[in-house]
Design a protein around this motif. Structure first.
Motif, short mmCIF file in Angstrom:
data_model
loop_
_atom_site.label_atom_id
_atom_site.label_comp_id
_atom_site.label_asym_id
_atom_site.label_seq_id
_atom_site.Cartn_x
_atom_site.Cartn_y
_atom_site.Cartn_z
N ARG A 157 47.99 56.77 41.85
CA ARG A 157 48.96 57.62 42.52
C ARG A 157 50.34 56.98 42.66
NH1 ARG A 157 47.94 61.71 47.46
NH2 ARG A 157 50.11 62.30 47.61
N GLN A 158 50.39 55.74 43.04
CA GLN A 158 51.70 55.09 43.22
C GLN A 158 52.22 54.55 41.89
OE1 GLN A 158 53.30 55.03 46.22
NE2 GLN A 158 51.62 56.26 47.00
N GLY B 118 49.69 67.14 49.30
CA GLY B 118 49.57 66.60 47.95
C GLY B 118 50.88 66.15 47.33
N MET B 119 52.02 66.44 47.99
CA MET B 119 53.30 66.02 47.42
C MET B 119 53.78 64.77 48.14
SD MET B 119 55.07 69.74 47.04
CE MET B 119 55.88 69.55 45.47
N GLU B 120 54.36 63.86 47.38
CA GLU B 120 54.81 62.59 47.95
C GLU B 120 55.85 62.82 49.04
OE1 GLU B 120 53.58 59.63 47.42
OE2 GLU B 120 52.18 60.42 45.94
N PRO C 122 58.00 66.61 39.77
CA PRO C 122 58.05 67.00 41.18
C PRO C 122 56.65 67.26 41.75
CG PRO C 122 59.62 68.26 39.90
CD PRO C 122 58.78 67.51 38.92
N SER C 123 55.74 67.75 40.93
CA SER C 123 54.36 67.97 41.37
C SER C 123 53.46 67.81 40.15
CB SER C 123 54.19 69.36 41.97
OG SER C 123 54.16 70.32 40.93
N GLU C 124 52.16 68.00 40.36
CA GLU C 124 51.24 67.90 39.21
C GLU C 124 51.48 69.00 38.21
OE1 GLU C 124 47.00 67.67 40.50
OE2 GLU C 124 47.96 67.66 42.46
N PHE C 125 52.22 70.02 38.61
CA PHE C 125 52.34 71.21 37.77
C PHE C 125 53.67 71.31 37.04
CE2 PHE C 125 49.65 71.97 41.48
CZ PHE C 125 48.44 72.16 40.84
N PRO D 253 55.93 56.91 42.57
CA PRO D 253 55.42 58.28 42.48
C PRO D 253 56.45 59.20 41.83
CG PRO D 253 54.94 57.36 44.63
CD PRO D 253 55.78 56.36 43.92
N ARG D 254 56.02 60.09 41.03
CA ARG D 254 56.83 61.09 40.33
C ARG D 254 57.56 60.57 39.08
NH1 ARG D 254 59.10 65.27 44.43
NH2 ARG D 254 57.74 64.99 46.18
N ARG E 50 51.22 78.15 45.14
CA ARG E 50 51.49 76.75 44.85
C ARG E 50 52.79 76.28 45.48
NH1 ARG E 50 48.41 75.94 39.85
NH2 ARG E 50 46.34 75.70 40.72
N THR F 45 59.19 62.70 51.03
CA THR F 45 60.57 62.54 50.57
C THR F 45 61.43 62.06 51.74
OG1 THR F 45 61.06 64.83 51.16
CG2 THR F 45 60.37 64.43 48.90
N GLU G 130 53.72 64.18 54.29
CA GLU G 130 53.91 64.92 53.04
C GLU G 130 54.62 66.24 53.35
OE1 GLU G 130 50.06 63.46 50.43
OE2 GLU G 130 49.93 65.35 51.50
N ASP H 279 49.64 71.62 47.16
CA ASP H 279 48.33 71.58 46.55
C ASP H 279 47.27 72.06 47.55
OD1 ASP H 279 46.43 71.14 44.71
OD2 ASP H 279 46.67 68.98 44.59
N SER I 236 50.01 54.93 50.43
CA SER I 236 51.04 53.89 50.52
C SER I 236 51.53 53.78 51.96
CB SER I 236 52.19 54.26 49.59
OG SER I 236 53.33 53.54 49.97
#
Lengths: 457, 300
Positions: free
Chosen positions: A319-320, B223-225, A417-420, A374-375, B124, B227, B219, B128, B253
Motif C-alpha cells: 500500500r505505501q 480506502g483513499m489515502e 487518485p484511487s484504484e479505479f 501512495p498514489r 464510487r 490528504t 481517510e 471504496d 502508515s
C-alpha cells in the motif's frame, strides 16, 4: 316361543351378573385406582406442559435473537432478477501523444500488424467492455470487447471450468495465451502507456488464441503450473491461410514456477514455447526502391519465451511502497517461403518470386516500477531487439540487408487518485525505426467504471 | 527441453506435502487462522494468506498463495467483499473444486456475524464502499463467538470423525471467551462514549462494542489515502469537538495519525488490529487483552 324365553332369561342373567359382582369394597378399590391413575396422568400432563412452555420460551428467545440477527444481517432485498446480471466494467483509456508521424515499422522484423502507423495527437485509443459471470456452478464466462471507431473487436470470449479439481482448469473460446508474462495483461494493466517492442514484434499487441487451454497446478509447496494450448492459429505469427484447416494451426506450452522469499518478496519465472504454421501471411516490407512491398510468408514459426517477475513490498504490504521488476526474452525462428508480389509496374522492385525465407531473431525487455509513496509510481523500461539473421533467398536482391538492433528507453510516472483511475506521463527515446530515432511524449488516462475484477500477479 | 523436464520433476518431489493433519486449512486473515487453531488444535494444519501488517483489501493472488489454495481442504475468509480484489482469482486459478463458493470447503465468516454500516447508497464517489456492509467484523468479540459456532459445525461437516472433538473444543473456547469478554467489557467500561478519530473504518466494530464515539476518519473516503487538505479540516473539527485519541492499525502508515495527534495534542495509538499485529497479540485472547490495555493506557 321357548327359545325367546330362554334368550330373555339368559340376557337377564348376563346383565345382572356385574351388579351381582360389585360389592362396596370393590367400588372403593376401583375409585382409588382410578384416582391414582388420574393423578399420575395429571402430573404427567403438567410436566409435559411445563416442558412445552419452556421450549416455547427458548424458541421465542431464539426467534428474537434470530430476528435481531436477521435485522442486523438483512441486506437489500432482492428487487428483481437483475441481481443475476453479469459483472460489467468499462475501461476508458485515452491519451495525448507527441511522436513522429508516418509508417514506422520495427526495422528488420516482419510486421505483426499490416501497418505500423502509430496514432498521434489526441486519441481515444480503444474503450474496453468486460462482461463476466459464473455460468453455473461448473464454469465461468468472460467477454472482453474493444470498441473503436467503426469496429468492435472481440479481444476475449471464453469459458473457464471451476470444478474440475485436481489442479486442472480448462479454458475454451478466444483467450489471451498463457505464454510469457505480459501476454495475459490487457493494455489498461500495463505499466507503460505503450507495448514493449518484444510483444509488438512477436504478436502486435498480444497473442490471442481461438481454441482450448489446459492448465495444471501441482499440489506442491512451490508454485508450479504447467499449461498447454491448441488453437486455430489465425493471429500473427499465424495467419488466416494457416488456420483454414482441420486440427490446430498453432499450439503452445508453458511452465511457471514461483514462490515467496520471506514475507516481503515474491517471484515467478516462466518458460513458454509457441508454434504456428502461417500460410500466405501478408506483411509490408520496404524494398531497395523504398517502396512498400507486399510479401506473403508460408512456413512455420516457432518461438521460445522466458519471463521473470519479482515483487517487493515492505512486510508484504504494497500500500505505501512497492517495487516490481519484470524481464522477458524471446527467441523466434521462422522458416518457409516468402513471396514478394510483383509491384514493378507501380515502382516496386519485386517481380513476384517465391523463395526460401529463414530468420532467427531475438529480443526482450526489462522494466522496474517503484511506488515511492501512495498514489505515485515511477518506472523505467529498456527494450532491445536483435535483428539476428534473415535469409531472403533470391528475394534478397530486392531488399537491403538490415544490420540493426532496434532499441528504446521509456520513463514513466503515474498518479492514481484511487484504484479505479490512473494518469500517466511517459517519455521515450525510440530507436526502433532505423535511421530515424524519435523522442516521444505520452500523456495517458485509464479509468475503470463498474465492477472491476482482480488483476493477476 | 530435457533439462526443463528434470527441473519440473525435481521441483515436484522436493515440494512434497508437509503434514499429515486431518484438515489442510488456508485462511484469508490471521484472526481466522487463530480461531481455527482454537477449535481444531492439532486436527488441522493452518496457514494464513495475510499477516497483520498487510492490508487485507490489497493483497495479490501471489504464486505462493495459489499453491496453498490448491492444496486446501478448507478456505476461511471474512467475506462481505473484503477480499474482493484477490480472493476470486485465488479460487478460480487454484484448480481446487473444494474451495469454490457454495462448497463446504469455503467458509465465509460474515455469514455468521452481525454486520454493521450497510451503505444506503452505492456510489464510487463515496470511496471504496462495501455493498454488504463493514467487513472488519472480528473486532467485536461477540462476532468471534458467533463465527466460532458456525466454524465448529463446518469443521465437523468436513471431518465427521472428529466432530465431537471440535464441539468439545468449541464449548471450552466459548466458556473461556465469555469470561474474557466480561473482563474486557469491564476494562473498557471507562471508555464508553469517548470520542476518537480513526484511520479507516476497520475499527468500527471495536468502537461499536466498547461504545467509543468515532468523530472523524483520517481517510477522506474509505480506502483513499489521507490528504493534507482533509487532515487540516479534521484538525479544525477537533478544535471544536476534541477527541481523546487517534487510532490506527498495525498495517496503516503512522504518518497521518501522528501528524494529527501532535497538532491536536492527543495520543496517537496503534492497535494490533489482528493476531500478530503486536508482540502481545499472539492469539485471539492476546489480541483483545493487548487492545484493551493499550486503550486504557492512552485514556486514563
Amino acid at each position: 316361543m321357548f327359545h325367546r324365553l330362554l334368550l330373555a332369561a339368559g340376557l337377564a342373567v348376563a346383565l345382572a351378573s356385574p351388579a351381582r359382582a360389585a360389592s362396596p369394597d370393590e367400588i372403593a378399590a376401583l375409585r382409588a385406582e382410578f384416582e391414582s391413575k388420574f393423578q399420575s396422568l395429571q402430573a404427567d400432563y403438567e410436566a409435559r406442559l411445563k416442558a412445552l412452555e419452556s421450549r416455547v420460551q427458548t424458541a421465542e428467545i431464539k426467534a428474537d435473537n434470530a430476528q435481531q440477527d436477521a435485522a442486523a444481517n438483512a441486506g437489500p432485498p432482492p428487487v428483481s432478477s437483475s441481481a443475476f446480471n453479469p459483472d460489467i466494467s468499462l475501461i476508458l483509456q485515452g491519451a495525448y501523444i507527441d511522436r513522429a508521424g508516418g509508417e514506422r515499422p520495427i526495422s528488420g522484423f516482419l510486421p505483426a500488424d499490416e501497418h505500423a502507423h502509430g496514432e498521434r495527437g489526441f486519441t481515444l485509443d480503444h474503450t474496453e467492455v468486460v462482461i463476466s459471470a459464473n455460468v453455473d456452478p461448473y464454469s465461468r464466462a468472460l467477454v472482453n470487447l474493444a470498441l473503436a471507431d467503426d469496429e468492435v473487436e472481440v479481444e476475449e470470449a471464453w469459458f473457464q471450468t471451476l470444478r474440475l479439481g485436481h489442479g486442472l482448469t480448462v479454458k475454451g473460446g478466444r483467450f489471451r495465451s498463457g505464454i510469457g508474462y505480459q501476454n495475459e495483461r490487457h493494455p489498461h494493466a500495463w505499466d507503460f502507456a505503450d507495448n514493449s517492442l518484444m510483444y509488438s514484434a512477436l504478436f502486435g499487441e498480444a497473442l490471442k488464441q481461438d481454441g482450448l487451454q489446459l492448465r495444471w497446478l501441482a499440489p506442491t509447496e512451490l508454485f508450479l503450473e504447467l499449461g498447454a494450448e491448441v488453437a486455430k492459429g489465425q493471429f500473427f505469427p499465424g495467419s488466416d491461410g494457416g488456420a483454414d484447416k482441420n486440427g490446430a494451426g498453432a499450439w503452445a506450452a508453458f511452465a511457471h514456477v514461483g514462490g515467496d522469499v520471506g514475507v516481503a518478496h515474491s517471484w515467478r519465472a516462466g518458460l513458454s514455447y509457441l508454434r504456428a504454421s502461417p500460410r500466405e501471411r501478408e506483411g509490408f516490407l520496404d524494398d531497395i526502391n523504398d517502396f512498400e512491398a507486399l510479401t506473403a510468408f508460408s512456413g512455420r514459426s516457432s518461438a521460445w519465451l522466458a519471463d521473470f517477475v519479482w515483487k517487493w513490498a515492505p512486510d508484504g504490504n504494497p500500500r505505501q511502497r512497492n517495487f516490481i521488476f519484470a524481464a522477458e526474452y524471446f527467441d523466434r525462428d521462422e522458416d518457409g517461403d516468402l513471396l514478394c508480389r510483383d509491384d514493378s509496374a507501380a515502382g516496386g522492385a519485386c517481380l513476384g518470386l517465391t523463395d526460401r525465407y529463414a530468420s532467427a531473431q531475438s529480443g526482450g525487455y526489462a522494466q522496474a516500477i517503484y511506488q515511492f509513496m501512495p498514489r505515485w509510481r515511477t518506472g523505467l523500461r529498456y527494450d532491445r531487439l536483435d535483428g539476428g539473421s534473415v535469409d531472403f533467398g533470391t528475394n534478397g536482391a530486392f531488399f537491403e540487408a538490415v544490420d540493426f538492433d532496434p532499441s528504446r528507453w521509456s520513463l514513466m510516472t503515474d498518479y492514481s487518485p484511487s484504484e479505479f483511475s490512473r494518469f500517466r506521463l511517459q517519455f521515450a527515446r525510440d530507436k526502433s525505426f532505423e535511421g530515424d530515432p524519435d523522442n516521444q511524449v505520452i500523456l495517458q488516462y485509464i479509468l475503470s467504471i463498474g465492477a472491476h475484477g482482480a488483476h493477476k500477479f | 527441453m530435457k533439462s526443463l523436464f528434470v527441473f519440473v520433476l525435481t521441483a515436484f518431489f522436493l515440494a512434497a506435502p508437509a503434514a499429515n493433519a486431518a484438515l489442510n486449512v488456508l485462511t484469508c486473515e490471521p484472526e481466522w487462522a487463530a480461531l481455527t487453531q482454537e477449535l481444531a488444535g492439532d486436527l488441522a494444519q493452518v496457514s494464513s494468506a495475510t499477516t497483520a501488517l498487510q492490508d487485507p483489501h490489497r493483497i495479490q493472488a501471489r504464486p505462493s498463495l495459489l499453491a496453498k489454495a490448491r492444496r486446501a481442504d478448507l478456505l476461511i475468509c471474512t467475506g462481505a467483499e473484503l477480499e474482493m480484489g484477490w480472493l476470486p482469482l485465488l479460487q478460480r486459478e487454484a484448480g481446487n473444486a473444494r474451495i469454490q463458493p457454495g462448497q463446504p470447503g469455503y467458509f465465509e465468516a460474515a455469514r455468521f456475524a452481525r454486520i454493521i454500516e450497510r451503505p444506503t447508497a452505492l456510489d464510487r464517489a463515496q470511496g471504496d464502499v462495501h455493498a454488504s456492509g463493514n467487513p472488519h467484523l472480528h473486532l467485536d468479540p461477540r462476532n468471534i463467538a458467533r463465527v466460532a459456532d458456525g466454524l465448529t459445525k463446518r469443521l465437523a461437516d468436513l471431518d465427521p470423525v472428529n466432530g465431537a472433538r471440535y464441539a468439545q473444543r468449541n464449548t471450552d473456547f466459548q466458556s473461556r471467551w465469555t469470561a474474557a469478554m466480561a473482563r474486557w467489557e469491564q476494562q473498557g467500561a471507562r471508555l464508553r462514549g469517548a470520542p476518537v478519530v480513526v484511520h479507516h473504518r476497520n475499527l468500527s466494530y471495536l468502537a461499536d462494542w466498547l461504545g467509543l464515539q468515532v468523530i472523524g476518519e483520517l481517510e477522506p473516503r474509505p480506502g483513499m489515502e489521507p490528504t493534507a487538505g482533509h487532515l487540516a479540516e479534521l484538525l479544525e473539527t477537533l478544535k471544536a469537538t476534541p477527541a481523546r485519541m487517534v487510532l490506527r492499525t498495525a498495517y496503516e502508515s503512522p504518518k497521518a495519525s501522528e501528524w494529527l495527534a501532535s497538532r491536536a495534542t492527543i495520543p496517537a495509538l496503534e492497535l494490533p488490529y489482528t493476531v500478530g499485529g503486536s508482540p502481545g497479540a499472539k492469539d485471539l485472547f492476546g489480541l483483545f487483552d493487548d487492545t484493551l490495555s493499550r486503550l486504557q493506557q492512552s485514556a486514563p
